[in-house]
Motif scaffolding. Structure first.
Motif, PDB file in Angstrom:
ATOM      1  N   THR A 279     -18.709   7.071 -67.326  1.00 61.74           N
ATOM      2  CA  THR A 279     -17.604   6.230 -66.863  1.00 61.74           C
ATOM      3  C   THR A 279     -16.614   7.112 -66.125  1.00 61.74           C
ATOM      4  OG1 THR A 279     -17.843   4.820 -68.819  1.00 61.74           O
ATOM      5  CG2 THR A 279     -15.802   4.612 -67.562  1.00 61.74           C
ATOM      6  N   PRO A 280     -16.356   6.821 -64.856  1.00 61.64           N
ATOM      7  CA  PRO A 280     -15.398   7.651 -64.114  1.00 61.64           C
ATOM      8  C   PRO A 280     -13.970   7.371 -64.568  1.00 61.64           C
ATOM      9  CG  PRO A 280     -16.083   5.797 -62.761  1.00 61.64           C
ATOM     10  CD  PRO A 280     -16.898   5.734 -64.016  1.00 61.64           C
ATOM     11  N   ARG A 410     -14.701  15.986 -65.508  1.00 63.69           N
ATOM     12  CA  ARG A 410     -15.994  15.311 -65.595  1.00 63.69           C
ATOM     13  C   ARG A 410     -15.833  13.882 -66.103  1.00 63.69           C
ATOM     14  NH1 ARG A 410     -20.454  18.738 -68.736  1.00 63.69           N
ATOM     15  NH2 ARG A 410     -21.586  16.842 -68.171  1.00 63.69           N
ATOM     16  N   PRO A 411     -16.693  12.974 -65.667  1.00 65.47           N
ATOM     17  CA  PRO A 411     -16.669  11.600 -66.202  1.00 65.47           C
ATOM     18  C   PRO A 411     -16.965  11.613 -67.699  1.00 65.47           C
ATOM     19  CG  PRO A 411     -18.001  11.714 -64.202  1.00 65.47           C
ATOM     20  CD  PRO A 411     -17.707  13.132 -64.602  1.00 65.47           C
ATOM     21  N   ASN A 437     -20.010  13.729 -73.774  1.00 70.36           N
ATOM     22  CA  ASN A 437     -18.944  14.572 -73.235  1.00 70.36           C
ATOM     23  C   ASN A 437     -17.695  13.712 -73.060  1.00 70.36           C
ATOM     24  OD1 ASN A 437     -17.211  15.992 -71.276  1.00 70.36           O
ATOM     25  ND2 ASN A 437     -18.921  17.430 -71.116  1.00 70.36           N
ATOM     26  N   SER A 438     -16.590  14.129 -73.673  1.00 71.50           N
ATOM     27  CA  SER A 438     -15.360  13.342 -73.602  1.00 71.50           C
ATOM     28  C   SER A 438     -14.797  13.255 -72.189  1.00 71.50           C
ATOM     29  CB  SER A 438     -14.300  13.927 -74.538  1.00 71.50           C
ATOM     30  OG  SER A 438     -14.688  13.774 -75.876  1.00 71.50           O
ATOM     31  N   GLY A 439     -15.035  14.271 -71.388  1.00 73.63           N
ATOM     32  CA  GLY A 439     -14.580  14.241 -69.996  1.00 73.63           C
ATOM     33  C   GLY A 439     -13.090  13.936 -69.874  1.00 73.63           C
ATOM     34  N   TRP A 440     -12.750  13.019 -68.974  1.00 72.22           N
ATOM     35  CA  TRP A 440     -11.346  12.678 -68.702  1.00 72.22           C
ATOM     36  C   TRP A 440     -10.657  11.980 -69.872  1.00 72.22           C
ATOM     37  CZ3 TRP A 440     -10.167   7.529 -69.011  1.00 72.22           C
ATOM     38  CH2 TRP A 440     -11.232   6.625 -68.891  1.00 72.22           C
ATOM     39  N   HIS A 441     -11.419  11.504 -70.856  1.00 72.10           N
ATOM     40  CA  HIS A 441     -10.814  10.865 -72.034  1.00 72.10           C
ATOM     41  C   HIS A 441      -9.801  11.790 -72.708  1.00 72.10           C
ATOM     42  CE1 HIS A 441     -13.727   7.357 -73.195  1.00 72.10           C
ATOM     43  NE2 HIS A 441     -13.333   7.302 -71.939  1.00 72.10           N
ATOM     44  N   SER A 447      -9.668   7.107 -76.659  1.00 77.63           N
ATOM     45  CA  SER A 447     -10.636   7.366 -77.725  1.00 77.63           C
ATOM     46  C   SER A 447     -12.050   7.200 -77.197  1.00 77.63           C
ATOM     47  CB  SER A 447     -10.407   6.407 -78.895  1.00 77.63           C
ATOM     48  OG  SER A 447     -11.457   6.512 -79.823  1.00 77.63           O
ATOM     49  N   ASP A 448     -12.940   8.123 -77.608  1.00 77.57           N
ATOM     50  CA  ASP A 448     -14.346   7.974 -77.211  1.00 77.57           C
ATOM     51  C   ASP A 448     -15.220   7.638 -78.427  1.00 77.57           C
ATOM     52  OD1 ASP A 448     -14.219  10.415 -78.439  1.00 77.57           O
ATOM     53  OD2 ASP A 448     -14.821  11.593 -76.697  1.00 77.57           O
TER      54      ASP A 448
END
Length: 714
Positions: A279-280, A410-411, A437-441, A447-448
């Motif tokens: 998800t971007p 990263r997304p 990968n949590s990326g931008w979260h 929350s992921d």
């Protein structure tokens, strides 16, 4: 040779001066010395709109009176006048313009800025034909950006159509507002309404959106239904394709058809599909997108959000705020990338977090940037300035900064699982996900946590419980200022998609990015809208206006207003003439003036509401003249036989509101019950009843704790 730089307001002029080498303050302007200018250069300014449209009486003295006989008011040539308090500054600007060989329009880089500048220039009466006129067009007030802008001035003619578009919007709003406000007010007041009904080309359809939503909620009747669910421990699988059952009989017939039954039973795993998905990060902010998000997070009103972003723009921390675009060009992307270390320091982050250093068209697309790019941080995060900001400004700045920087991370990545189960001949589907990968979260605090499916094998039998869930349909949600801003932008269409900003890029909505906040403020100020726990609702007065304009559906139509905006935009692009659009508005007004009075007269629902309001407004018979009725007159309660009878009651007594129910009791019985909350002059409060003196017709206090003691109300 003399160059005159015309800024929109003093604060903007001072921002320009900070970019120049030297300046000297004069009365109403500044003398400037800088290598950018080889001739005598001055910076002067307006106070926003120095020039405004004239009132109706300026065209015809008879137009001063509100009368149906004088409608429609359609000037052949519009007249302008100086704004109150602007005479001295305008005189300074006019004198400088007369001396100028070159004029640089340096008002806000938008349509309204063009309108302000050209309205001033034309009102001076100075012959502009032999003067060089150029345009400063910038996206930030940073020193570097200002200097680059002045070094690369544009021909003013390149932006002149923006002025025509803004002026056409201004003229059409005058025509609609002046004519239709008087039309509806005069007709409704003749039928007993004691209020002014303000009608606007943009305000009225905006109000209608909220009214229609309120009506939909009020008239909503929940409908029961059932849905089948396959329970597998903590996981629920849904019927695929989804189906709602209106009655238990309908549900049982379906189960019989698919050879299934409610209760515990074995289910077969028919498919198990796994894939890695990402998800971007959210798109960059346009003004409406930012207003919606700020309202959602912190319940900021649209106007407070705009004020906060404007403040950050003037502090040189954010780019130009009144933009409808969620994209940037490669130039902005490059400076953002070059300053990642500075931004990371401001947020207390490691620059190593930013690994996505190639431009992504989700955010960077110069072909979609017309006048202004998305709202983004300026080149450097000034920690000293940021620490000096108030809490709201810090919240807004941090949100814009983190949302912008998220595109360099990263997304968010996760492993998705989709499993299908069969019970009888019915299929049920469940989905689950595991973060990779949590990326931008991690930057935006999202929350992921995901729902994970248990290990499953295709063809396996699992224990399940087929249940039927009883549910009810839900009413639509009331508008908030955030969701209404989105509805205005979409001309009333409902969008919940996270990519809505991209979808809406070419949609013509109600109003413009720069005006929507002020429209909502006007509706609240005029008593048509009220905010309750961040929810917008239409007041009784607003409901009355919406009932009245049902006689002219076009006036309340978001789609029609959007069509007008489309034509106005065409004027800004040089594809349509101002005169053609104004002729259309004139025909629209003329038609309504002819039809509305008879239509309102024949509206039975409206008549019933007016009669109800009239009855509610009558609080009792006048004790002084014995013939009139005491009614709410706004500032006081008074006899409707005025001026023949001057009986009146104050709406506030000793600092306490005098409520209509209490007035009714006073008129009926001569005295109210014991009331609390009256304020003493020396401080504190007291209790007393209110009595009406039958001789003087003045109110007096009656104190029960001292029997017989009466104190006259002063």
């Amino acid at each position: 040779m003399t160059t005159v730089i015309l800024a929109e307001k003093p604060s903007q002029a001072r921002s320009y001066l900070e970019a120049f080498n030297r300046s000297e303050k004069k009365s109403g302007y500044y003398e400037v010395q800088d290598a950018l200018f080889t001739d005598r250069t001055v910076v002067t300014y307006g106070f926003g709109h120095l020039v405004e449209l004239a009132e109706p009486a300026a065209y015809n003295p008879a137009w001063e009176k509100w009368s149906l006989d004088q409608l429609p008011m359609l000037p052949r040539q519009f007249k302008f006048q100086l704004n109150a308090g602007a005479k001295e500054q305008f005189g300074i600007v006019k004198g400088l313009i007369a001396q100028a060989d070159r004029i640089v329009i340096a008002t806000d880089s938008d349509r309204e800025g063009e309108n302000i500048a050209w309205s001033i220039l034309k009102y001076t009466g100075v012959d502009l034909r032999n003067k060089q006129i150029q345009r400063l067009w910038i996206n930030s007030l940073e020193k570097q950006v200002v200097r680059t802008g002045f070094a690369n001035l544009k021909p003013a003619q390149d932006y002149y159509n923006n002025y025509l578009e803004a002026q056409t919007r201004q003229l059409s709003d005058w025509l609609v507002g002046m004519n239709l406000t008087r039309l509806y007010t005069c007709v409704m007041q003749a039928r007993g309404l004691r209020k002014t009904l303000t009608v606007g080309r943009v305000q009225t359809p905006t109000l209608a959106l909220v009214y229609q939503r309120d009506q939909a909620i009020a008239n909503f009747k929940p409908t029961p239904y059932e849905e089948l669910s396959l329970q597998l421990g903590e996981v629920a699988a849904r019927l695929d394709p989804a189906q709602k059952f209106k009655t238990p009989t309908e549900r049982d017939q379906f189960l019989q058809t698919v050879n299934a039954q409610l209760g515990p039973q074995a289910a077969q795993v028919t498919t198990v599909e796994q894939s890695v998905k990402s998800t971007p990060s959210p798109r960059l902010f346009s003004l409406s997108g930012l207003q919606s998000e700020l309202n959602k997070r912190w319940h900021l009103s649209a106007s407070d959000a705009l004020a906060a972003v404007q403040k950050l723009y003037e502090a040189k921390l954010l780019s130009y705020p009144r933009t409808d675009c969620p994209y940037i060009t490669s130039a902005e992307f490059d400076y953002l990338k070059a300053n990642l270390a500075s931004y990371a320091e401001a947020l207390g982050l490691s620059p190593a977090l930013f690994t996505e250093l190639e431009a992504n068209k989700r955010y960077v697309d110069g072909s979609k940037v017309q006048e202004h790019h998305a709202i983004i941080p300026t080149r450097e995060a000034d920690l000293a300035k940021i620490k000096e900001l108030d809490q709201t400004s810090q919240q807004v700045y941090t949100l814009v900064l983190t949302t912008t920087l998220a595109m360099f991370i990263r997304p968010y990545q996760y492993r998705a699982t989709k499993a299908t189960f069969r019970v009888g001949n019915a299929n049920f589907t469940a989905t689950g996900a595991v973060p990779i990968n949590s990326g931008w979260h991690q930057l935006l605090g999202k929350s992921d946590q995901e729902k994970e499916l248990p290990p499953l094998s295709q063809g396996a039998q699992v224990e399940a419980n087929l249940t039927s869930e009883q549910k009810k349909t839900k009413p639509p949600k009331p508008f908030t200022e955030g969701t209404l801003i989105t509805a205005m932008k979409t001309a009333g269409k409902t969008l919940t998609d996270t990519d809505a900003q991209a979808i809406l890029k070419d949609v013509e909505g109600i109003g413009t990015e720069a005006t929507r906040a002020s429209i909502l403020e006007e509706l609240k100020h005029k008593g048509y809208l009220v905010v309750e726990k961040n929810k917008l609702h239409v007041t009784d007065l607003g409901q009355m206006l919406c009932r009245a304009i049902k006689t002219a559906p076009t006036l309340a139509s978001a789609q029609m207003t959007a069509e007008w905006e489309k034509k106005l935009k065409a004027i800004g692009q040089g594809q349509q003439q101002q005169a053609t659009f104004l002729q259309e508005i004139n025909r629209f007004i003329t038609e309504l003036v002819k039809k509305v009075p008879a239509q309102l007269q024949a509206d039975r629902e409206l008549s019933a509401k007016l009669n109800q309001q009239a009855a509610e407004r009558q609080l009792g018979s006048c004790p002084k003249c014995g013939q009139g009725q005491i009614v709410d007159k706004g500032k006081l309660y008074g006899c409707d036989h005025y001026p023949d009878c001057d009986f009146a009651l104050f709406k506030t007594i000793a600092g306490r509101p005098f409520k209509p129910t209490e007035v009714k009791a006073l008129l009926a019985k001569g005295q109210t019950k014991q009331l609390s909350g009256f304020k003493k002059k020396a401080g504190g409060t007291f209790k007393a009843a209110i009595k009406l003196n039958p001789t003087t017709y003045q109110t007096e206090f009656v104190f029960t704790q001292r029997k017989g003691h009466v104190k006259k109300n002063d």
